[in-house]
Design a protein around this motif. Structure first.
Motif, PDB file in Angstrom:
ATOM      1  N   HIS A  12      42.690  46.951  46.289  1.00 39.39           N
ATOM      2  CA  HIS A  12      42.920  45.942  45.885  1.00 39.39           C
ATOM      3  C   HIS A  12      41.542  45.091  45.445  1.00 39.39           C
ATOM      4  CE1 HIS A  12      41.582  44.797  49.623  1.00 39.39           C
ATOM      5  NE2 HIS A  12      41.972  43.654  49.142  1.00 39.39           N
ATOM      6  N   VAL A  13      42.281  43.944  44.863  1.00 37.80           N
ATOM      7  CA  VAL A  13      40.017  43.437  44.113  1.00 37.80           C
ATOM      8  C   VAL A  13      40.597  41.756  43.926  1.00 37.80           C
ATOM      9  CG1 VAL A  13      39.216  43.003  42.372  1.00 37.80           C
ATOM     10  CG2 VAL A  13      39.627  45.293  42.465  1.00 37.80           C
ATOM     11  N   SER A  14      39.554  41.669  44.383  1.00 33.48           N
ATOM     12  CA  SER A  14      39.707  39.985  44.386  1.00 33.48           C
ATOM     13  C   SER A  14      38.936  39.648  43.547  1.00 33.48           C
ATOM     14  CB  SER A  14      39.232  39.689  45.897  1.00 33.48           C
ATOM     15  OG  SER A  14      37.926  39.950  46.547  1.00 33.48           O
ATOM     16  N   LEU A  15      39.158  38.322  42.660  1.00 32.29           N
ATOM     17  CA  LEU A  15      37.812  38.103  41.743  1.00 32.29           C
ATOM     18  C   LEU A  15      37.943  36.711  41.259  1.00 32.29           C
ATOM     19  CD1 LEU A  15      39.627  40.721  38.528  1.00 32.29           C
ATOM     20  CD2 LEU A  15      37.574  40.834  40.025  1.00 32.29           C
ATOM     21  N   PRO A  16      36.584  36.375  41.573  1.00 30.55           N
ATOM     22  CA  PRO A  16      36.452  34.498  41.694  1.00 30.55           C
ATOM     23  C   PRO A  16      36.858  34.445  39.880  1.00 30.55           C
ATOM     24  CG  PRO A  16      34.445  35.481  41.775  1.00 30.55           C
ATOM     25  CD  PRO A  16      35.762  36.545  41.812  1.00 30.55           C
ATOM     26  N   HIS A  17      37.264  32.957  39.719  1.00 31.68           N
ATOM     27  CA  HIS A  17      37.740  32.850  38.370  1.00 31.68           C
ATOM     28  C   HIS A  17      36.586  32.048  37.732  1.00 31.68           C
ATOM     29  CE1 HIS A  17      42.432  32.627  39.022  1.00 31.68           C
ATOM     30  NE2 HIS A  17      42.030  33.579  40.000  1.00 31.68           N
ATOM     31  N   ALA A  18      36.213  31.459  38.264  1.00 34.24           N
ATOM     32  CA  ALA A  18      34.022  30.599  38.176  1.00 34.24           C
ATOM     33  C   ALA A  18      34.041  30.339  39.835  1.00 34.24           C
ATOM     34  CB  ALA A  18      34.907  29.117  37.471  1.00 34.24           C
ATOM     35  N   MET A  19      32.616  30.797  39.814  1.00 33.39           N
ATOM     36  CA  MET A  19      31.889  31.036  40.464  1.00 33.39           C
ATOM     37  C   MET A  19      30.810  29.452  40.340  1.00 33.39           C
ATOM     38  SD  MET A  19      31.405  32.001  43.345  1.00 33.39           S
ATOM     39  CE  MET A  19      29.982  32.009  44.893  1.00 33.39           C
ATOM     40  N   THR A  20      30.668  28.389  41.135  1.00 30.05           N
ATOM     41  CA  THR A  20      29.657  27.201  40.980  1.00 30.05           C
ATOM     42  C   THR A  20      28.482  27.154  41.742  1.00 30.05           C
ATOM     43  OG1 THR A  20      30.794  26.431  42.388  1.00 30.05           O
ATOM     44  CG2 THR A  20      31.805  25.978  40.451  1.00 30.05           C
ATOM     45  N   THR A  21      27.115  27.636  41.119  1.00 23.60           N
ATOM     46  CA  THR A  21      26.337  26.929  41.862  1.00 23.60           C
ATOM     47  C   THR A  21      25.304  25.812  43.153  1.00 23.60           C
ATOM     48  OG1 THR A  21      25.443  26.166  40.499  1.00 23.60           O
ATOM     49  CG2 THR A  21      25.590  28.584  40.066  1.00 23.60           C
ATOM     50  N   THR A  22      25.145  26.240  43.877  1.00 20.90           N
ATOM     51  CA  THR A  22      24.157  25.022  44.370  1.00 20.90           C
ATOM     52  C   THR A  22      24.101  23.443  44.004  1.00 20.90           C
ATOM     53  OG1 THR A  22      23.982  26.404  46.593  1.00 20.90           O
ATOM     54  CG2 THR A  22      22.889  24.758  46.648  1.00 20.90           C
ATOM     55  N   SER A  23      23.509  24.014  43.101  1.00 21.76           N
ATOM     56  CA  SER A  23      22.567  22.493  42.521  1.00 21.76           C
ATOM     57  C   SER A  23      23.575  22.305  41.178  1.00 21.76           C
ATOM     58  CB  SER A  23      21.781  23.030  41.970  1.00 21.76           C
ATOM     59  OG  SER A  23      21.475  24.069  40.930  1.00 21.76           O
TER      60      SER A  23
END
Length: 449
Positions: free
Chosen positions: A417-428
């Motif tokens: 299995h693979v977990s894939l992020p759709h849209a990773m936001t940043t801290t700032s």
């Protein structure tokens, strides 16, 4: 060539005999920022030139003002490793990588130039310098004493210190993203195991916020399930300490739509199968390894040059992620392999304790202290599973939050299995969730009825 550095030859590790309570001397710590990077990696490259010298001036930029994108779109692979030529690179391969190459005829590893992109903010470097001579492990290695947010043991003297470096790695003060897990069975059928909206916050790394009683927690994580339909509306909340002693360990809660109530969930830890991945991994397999190290004895094997997934921004914000799930293995075109130096740590199950794994071997990146690969053995001593972090440093806020996903292979069942992020936001780029969002009462208020 394989480079396992004997602990007796490694000049910075001569204080092993001090045991778990040891911190390094001031003389040793002076090497941080000179022959060693501020986080403890070797500043110099290797003799063959395949690993360059570390530079803090990494220039990478995103084409999106909020989300991480791939800044290496135009790069070409140097060469491929396949079943036919894997023996030529055997010294660089983990046991899991070798097993995949041997078992799957069309599997390959495309190798790219090594880029040492793991850099951190100055306060992480400053705190790490302090930790080198002050931080100790107490309570049988379950408590960090005199630790400031940063790498607790930049010059590790044993395996337990090295794994604590991974557990406390700098992953930013907060982030949020939607992630989908795809499971491929042995017959090649692909299902969507789960989709979750995940919110992460680290109180110890964001001291400017009012966290109340949770100010000393390592991280808070909340997963709101969006799919499949039978799980939509469920919520999981985890509050992780950096002190696992005296029953002060992980606290977890779960909201179940069928019961319409919030309950504590102590099983969300250790070797409980994780339903979000169709049971293809345990809860403590997440992020290669997480949670209390208490059930294993940890040995620092040494340092090795190895091929690792690195700078995998091509698996971040993928338009059609399901297209990357090919029969038998993840699409090789999507993974970028590089040669990096890794600390090799081996965990052996303690006598009298229970776990589905009898032994675990981890490969921890020297630059970021992120565990990049794991080889997991069953109780008969067989290599059972192997997992890979598709590591992609969050260059927009200089953190080691891996935005590329995780891949886990079951070598015996022939599934993955693979977990894939759709849209990773940043801290700032986005405001963090309020602290009350990470409470059991918040789960009850926001639960589907």
């Amino acid at each position: 060539m394989l480079k396992i550095i004997s602990l007796l030859r490694w000049p910075l590790l001569l204080v092993i005999s001090h045991g778990l309570n040891a911190a390094v001397s001031e003389q040793q710590a002076e090497q941080l920022g000179s022959t060693l990077t501020p986080l403890g990696a070797e500043t110099s490259g290797n003799a063959s030139g395949t690993i360059p010298a570390w530079s803090p001036n990494v220039e990478l930029s995103s084409s999106d003002p909020i989300y991480i994108t791939n800044p290496l779109n135009d790069e070409q692979a140097l060469f491929d490793i396949t079943r036919d030529n894997m023996d030529d690179y055997s010294a660089l391969l983990s046991q899991g990588s070798k097993a995949l190459l041997q078992d799957k005829e069309d599997y390959r590893m495309s190798v790219y130039p090594t880029l040492r992109t793991a850099v951190a903010p100055q306060f992480i470097y400053d705190n790490t310098r302090h930790n080198a001579t002050h931080t100790r492990l107490t309570n049988d290695g379950l408590t960090l004493e005199n630790w400031q947010p940063g790498v607790p043991f930049p010059i590790p003297q044993n395996g337990l210190e090295a794994i604590w470096n991974h557990l406390t790695r700098w992953s930013g003060s907060h982030s949020e993203y939607t992630s989908t897990v795809y499971f491929s069975s042995s017959n090649g059928k692909v299902i969507q195991s789960s989709t979750q909206f995940i919110s992460f916050a680290s109180p110890v790394y964001s001291p400017d916020r009012d966290w109340g009683k949770g100010a000393n927690e390592l991280f808070l994580l909340r997963a709101n399930f969006l799919a499949p339909p039978r799980r939509a509306g469920e919520i999981i909340l985890v509050r992780e300490p950096y002190d696992f002693s005296k029953a002060q360990g992980r606290k977890a809660w779960q909201y179940l739509t069928g019961q319409r109530r919030v309950r504590m969930a102590p099983s969300i830890a250790f070797d409980t199968p994780a339903p979000a991945s169709s049971g293809n991994n345990t809860y403590d397999d997440s992020n290669i390894f997480n949670g209390s190290p208490e059930r294993f004895d940890w040995q620092l094997v040494g340092k090795q040059e190895c091929l690792t997934p690195y700078n995998n921004w091509r698996t971040t914000n993928v338009d059609k992620p399901k297209a990357l799930i090919t029969p038998g293995h993840f699409n090789p075109d999507a993974v970028r392999w590089e040669i990096h130096r890794c600390w090799v740590v081996e965990a052996t199950l303690k006598e009298g304790l229970r776990h589905v794994y009898s032994k675990r071997r981890y490969y921890i990146d020297e630059d970021s202290w992120v565990a990049l690969m794991g080889d997991l053995y069953d109780n008969r001593g067989n290599l059972w599973r192997t997992n890979f972090a598709l590591f992609a440093p969050n260059y927009m806020d200089k953190s080691f939050a891996s935005s590329g996903g995780i891949a886990m292979y079951d070598l015996l069942q022939k599934s993955y299995h693979v977990s894939l992020p759709h849209a990773m936001t940043t801290t700032s780029r986005k405001k963090p969730k309020k602290s009350r969002y990470y409470t059991a009462s918040s789960l009850k208020r926001s639960g589907v009825r």
